[in-house]
Write a protein that holds these residues in place. Structure first.
Motif, PDB file in Angstrom:
ATOM      1  N   LEU A 228     -58.497  25.414 -21.353  1.00  0.00           N
ATOM      2  CA  LEU A 228     -57.836  24.122 -21.507  1.00  0.00           C
ATOM      3  C   LEU A 228     -57.499  23.934 -22.983  1.00  0.00           C
ATOM      4  O   LEU A 228     -58.397  23.972 -23.832  1.00  0.00           O
ATOM      5  CB  LEU A 228     -58.737  22.982 -21.029  1.00  0.00           C
ATOM      6  CG  LEU A 228     -59.323  23.091 -19.623  1.00  0.00           C
ATOM      7  CD1 LEU A 228     -60.235  21.901 -19.334  1.00  0.00           C
ATOM      8  CD2 LEU A 228     -58.219  23.197 -18.590  1.00  0.00           C
ATOM      9  N   ILE A 229     -56.216  23.723 -23.291  1.00  0.00           N
ATOM     10  CA  ILE A 229     -55.789  23.570 -24.680  1.00  0.00           C
ATOM     11  C   ILE A 229     -55.227  22.165 -24.866  1.00  0.00           C
ATOM     12  O   ILE A 229     -54.228  21.785 -24.222  1.00  0.00           O
ATOM     13  CB  ILE A 229     -54.714  24.604 -25.059  1.00  0.00           C
ATOM     14  CG1 ILE A 229     -55.222  26.018 -24.790  1.00  0.00           C
ATOM     15  CG2 ILE A 229     -54.331  24.455 -26.534  1.00  0.00           C
ATOM     16  CD1 ILE A 229     -54.219  27.105 -25.131  1.00  0.00           C
ATOM     17  N   GLY A 230     -55.831  21.397 -25.753  1.00  0.00           N
ATOM     18  CA  GLY A 230     -55.396  20.028 -26.016  1.00  0.00           C
ATOM     19  C   GLY A 230     -55.011  19.847 -27.468  1.00  0.00           C
ATOM     20  O   GLY A 230     -55.735  19.188 -28.233  1.00  0.00           O
TER      21      GLY A 230
ATOM     22  N   MET B 244     -54.186  26.028 -19.169  1.00  0.00           N
ATOM     23  CA  MET B 244     -53.640  24.703 -18.899  1.00  0.00           C
ATOM     24  C   MET B 244     -53.513  23.950 -20.214  1.00  0.00           C
ATOM     25  O   MET B 244     -54.481  23.836 -20.971  1.00  0.00           O
ATOM     26  CB  MET B 244     -54.528  23.933 -17.925  1.00  0.00           C
ATOM     27  CG  MET B 244     -54.800  24.682 -16.629  1.00  0.00           C
ATOM     28  SD  MET B 244     -55.984  23.856 -15.538  1.00  0.00           S
ATOM     29  CE  MET B 244     -54.957  22.549 -14.877  1.00  0.00           C
ATOM     30  N   THR B 245     -52.317  23.459 -20.510  1.00  0.00           N
ATOM     31  CA  THR B 245     -52.098  22.668 -21.730  1.00  0.00           C
ATOM     32  C   THR B 245     -52.222  21.199 -21.354  1.00  0.00           C
ATOM     33  O   THR B 245     -51.483  20.693 -20.513  1.00  0.00           O
ATOM     34  CB  THR B 245     -50.729  22.978 -22.338  1.00  0.00           C
ATOM     35  OG1 THR B 245     -49.705  22.871 -21.338  1.00  0.00           O
ATOM     36  CG2 THR B 245     -50.702  24.400 -22.886  1.00  0.00           C
ATOM     37  N   VAL B 246     -53.154  20.493 -22.027  1.00  0.00           N
ATOM     38  CA  VAL B 246     -53.616  19.210 -21.488  1.00  0.00           C
ATOM     39  C   VAL B 246     -53.437  18.024 -22.441  1.00  0.00           C
ATOM     40  O   VAL B 246     -53.908  16.929 -22.138  1.00  0.00           O
ATOM     41  CB  VAL B 246     -55.092  19.315 -21.059  1.00  0.00           C
ATOM     42  CG1 VAL B 246     -55.240  20.340 -19.942  1.00  0.00           C
ATOM     43  CG2 VAL B 246     -55.993  19.678 -22.239  1.00  0.00           C
ATOM     44  N   GLY B 247     -52.777  18.204 -23.594  1.00  0.00           N
ATOM     45  CA  GLY B 247     -52.483  17.073 -24.463  1.00  0.00           C
ATOM     46  C   GLY B 247     -53.721  16.328 -24.910  1.00  0.00           C
ATOM     47  O   GLY B 247     -54.668  16.903 -25.450  1.00  0.00           O
ATOM     48  N   ALA B 248     -53.747  15.010 -24.646  1.00  0.00           N
ATOM     49  CA  ALA B 248     -54.830  14.137 -25.114  1.00  0.00           C
ATOM     50  C   ALA B 248     -55.971  14.016 -24.116  1.00  0.00           C
ATOM     51  O   ALA B 248     -56.785  13.095 -24.218  1.00  0.00           O
ATOM     52  CB  ALA B 248     -54.260  12.747 -25.424  1.00  0.00           C
ATOM     53  N   LEU B 249     -56.057  14.921 -23.160  1.00  0.00           N
ATOM     54  CA  LEU B 249     -57.079  14.826 -22.116  1.00  0.00           C
ATOM     55  C   LEU B 249     -58.478  14.683 -22.690  1.00  0.00           C
ATOM     56  O   LEU B 249     -59.280  13.868 -22.207  1.00  0.00           O
ATOM     57  CB  LEU B 249     -57.008  16.060 -21.214  1.00  0.00           C
ATOM     58  CG  LEU B 249     -58.130  16.194 -20.179  1.00  0.00           C
ATOM     59  CD1 LEU B 249     -58.047  15.081 -19.145  1.00  0.00           C
ATOM     60  CD2 LEU B 249     -58.087  17.560 -19.513  1.00  0.00           C
ATOM     61  N   PHE B 250     -58.812  15.469 -23.712  1.00  0.00           N
ATOM     62  CA  PHE B 250     -60.181  15.441 -24.248  1.00  0.00           C
ATOM     63  C   PHE B 250     -60.518  14.073 -24.824  1.00  0.00           C
ATOM     64  O   PHE B 250     -61.674  13.642 -24.762  1.00  0.00           O
ATOM     65  CB  PHE B 250     -60.361  16.510 -25.320  1.00  0.00           C
ATOM     66  CG  PHE B 250     -60.096  17.915 -24.834  1.00  0.00           C
ATOM     67  CD1 PHE B 250     -60.280  18.263 -23.503  1.00  0.00           C
ATOM     68  CD2 PHE B 250     -59.642  18.895 -25.716  1.00  0.00           C
ATOM     69  CE1 PHE B 250     -60.031  19.554 -23.058  1.00  0.00           C
ATOM     70  CE2 PHE B 250     -59.395  20.187 -25.271  1.00  0.00           C
ATOM     71  CZ  PHE B 250     -59.599  20.520 -23.946  1.00  0.00           C
ATOM     72  N   ASP B 251     -59.538  13.367 -25.388  1.00  0.00           N
ATOM     73  CA  ASP B 251     -59.771  12.019 -25.909  1.00  0.00           C
ATOM     74  C   ASP B 251     -60.274  11.096 -24.807  1.00  0.00           C
ATOM     75  O   ASP B 251     -61.194  10.299 -25.001  1.00  0.00           O
ATOM     76  CB  ASP B 251     -58.482  11.440 -26.502  1.00  0.00           C
ATOM     77  CG  ASP B 251     -58.029  12.181 -27.743  1.00  0.00           C
ATOM     78  OD1 ASP B 251     -58.832  12.933 -28.315  1.00  0.00           O
ATOM     79  OD2 ASP B 251     -56.860  12.011 -28.138  1.00  0.00           O
TER      80      ASP B 251
END
Length: 316
Positions: A206-208, A231-238
Motif C-alpha cells: 500500500l503506497i500513500g 495499491m496506491t491509496v493517497g491519504a488513506l493512512f491519515d
C-alpha cells in the motif's frame, strides 16, 4: 447504486460493501512502463468491464466483483498489478500529465467519489455501480481476504503510518502488516526502501504518497518479485490512523465528504475544489460534446502543468 454496509464478511472497523450477483472472469495481460509485465485478472460485469472517463478506462463493477478481483490479483503466482483509485481531481490530472495518464492506462482503475459518478452519468447514462473509494475499499479488502497475507505500508509521516499499521492489525489480525517507510525518504535513493521491501517478502504493498507521485514511484521502482499487488491509496493512512477524522456517515451518505475535507484543510485543498470542480465539469461537458460531434478525435492534453518534483510527497 450500492451503498457501503458496515459489515462485509468480518469487516468491523471501516466500511465495506454488499455483494453483487454473478461473476464472469477473463484474463488480460497489461504491460507496465519500462518493459515490466503486469498480469491481471479482470472481472467482467455484464457485457462491459469498464467505462472510459476522459478516455481512461475505469472499471464498473460492484463491491463483490471488485473485492474478488483484487483478491485474485494478490494471490496470483507471478506478475504484478497496480490498482489505483481515481476521483475527479485525479482524472483531471491525466489531461495535464501524460506520464500519469499512461500509467493508468496500464493499471486497474476503480472509481472514487461523486465526480466520477457525474462524469459517468453524463458520458454513459448512469452512475458507476459502486463508489469504490480507497478509504472504504482497502479495509473491506483486508477482511475479504481470509488467507493470511503480508502487507507493506509506505507513505505519510512515521507516526501516521505506524498508527495506521497498528489499526490495520486490529482490523484484520490474521494478516501481517509491515511499515516499510514513511513517505519522506530520499526519492533519488530508494535503495534502503527497496531492500526492506525485499526483506519482508510482501504479497501486497500500500503506497500513500499522493497522486501522481505514488503511481510514478511504483512503476519506476517496484518489480513483480516485490509484491503481486500494489495499491496506491493517497491519504488513506491519515484516516486509518485516526489523525485526520473522516466525515460523519451522514455526510458521506450525502456524497459531501469533499466539502468536509475542504473545511478541514482549506489552505491545502481550496485550489483542488474551488478551482478544480468548475474545470472538471467543463471537461465532462467537453468530452460529452466530443461524442456528439466526433470531429475532435484526439484526447485533449493540457500542457501548462509544472514538472513533478518527486522528492516531495502530496497527499490526496
Amino acid at each position: 447504486m450500492q451503498r457501503p454496509l458496515m459489515s462485509f464478511r468480518r469487516s468491523h472497523l471501516l466500511l465495506g460493501g454488499p455483494p453483487d450477483n454473478g461473476r464472469n472472469s477473463r484474463q488480460l495481460s497489461h504491460h507496465g512502463l519500462g518493459g515490466s509485465a503486469m498480469d491481471t485478472t479482470v472481472t467482467s460485469v455484464g457485457t462491459s468491464s469498464h467505462r472510459k472517463i476522459f478516455d481512461v478506462p475505469v472499471y464498473d463493477m460492484g463491491w463483490h466483483d471488485a473485492l474478488s478481483m483484487a483478491e485474485d490479483l494478490a494471490m496470483r503466482p507471478s506478475g504484478q498489478t497496480l490498482l489505483a483509485f481515481v476521483n475527479a481531481h485525479n482524472i483531471l490530472l491525466t489531461l495535464s500529465d501524460p506520464e500519469y495518464r499512461e500509467i493508468l492506462l496500464r493499471s486497474i482503475v476503480l472509481p472514487d467519489g461523486i465526480g466520477l459518478d457525474i462524469a459517468s452519468s453524463v458520458e454513459h447514462g448512469s452512475a458507476f455501480p459502486a463508489n469504490l473509494n480507497g478509504t472504504d475499499f482497502v479495509p473491506a479488502f483486508l477482511t475479504y481476504m481470509q488467507r493470511p497475507r503480508r502487507v507493506g505500508l509506505i507513505g505519510a509521516t512515521r507516526e501516521i503510518v505506524e498508527k495506521a499499521a497498528a489499526n490495520f492489525a486490529k482490523h484484520a489480525p490474521w494478516h501481517l502488516f509491515f511499515v516499510i517507510s514513511d513517505g519522506y525518504f530520499d526519492k533519488n535513493n530508494p535503495a534502503p526502501v527497496l531492500a526492506e521491501i525485499e526483506r519482508q517478502k510482501l504479497d501486497i504493498i500500500l503506497i500513500g504518497m499522493g497522486t501522481p507521485l505514488q503511481e510514478k514511484w511504483a512503476v519506476d521502482h517496484l518489480k513483480p518479485e516485490h509484491a503481486r499487488l500494489v495499491m496506491t491509496v493517497g491519504a488513506l493512512f491519515d484516516f486509518v490512523s485516526g489523525i485526520i477524522p473522516r466525515a460523519p456517515y451522514t455526510i458521506r451518505l450525502l456524497r459531501l465528504e469533499w466539502a468536509y475535507r475542504l473545511l478541514q484543510e482549506p489552505y491545502r485543498l481550496w485550489r483542488r475544489y474551488i478551482l478544480g470542480i468548475p474545470l472538471f465539469f467543463f471537461e465532462v461537458l467537453r468530452h460529452r460534446f466530443r461524442r456528439v460531434c466526433p470531429d475532435e478525435t484526439k484526447p485533449r492534453v493540457l500542457h501548462n502543468s509544472r514538472k513533478l518534483d518527486r522528492s516531495k510527497t502530496n497527499r490526496v
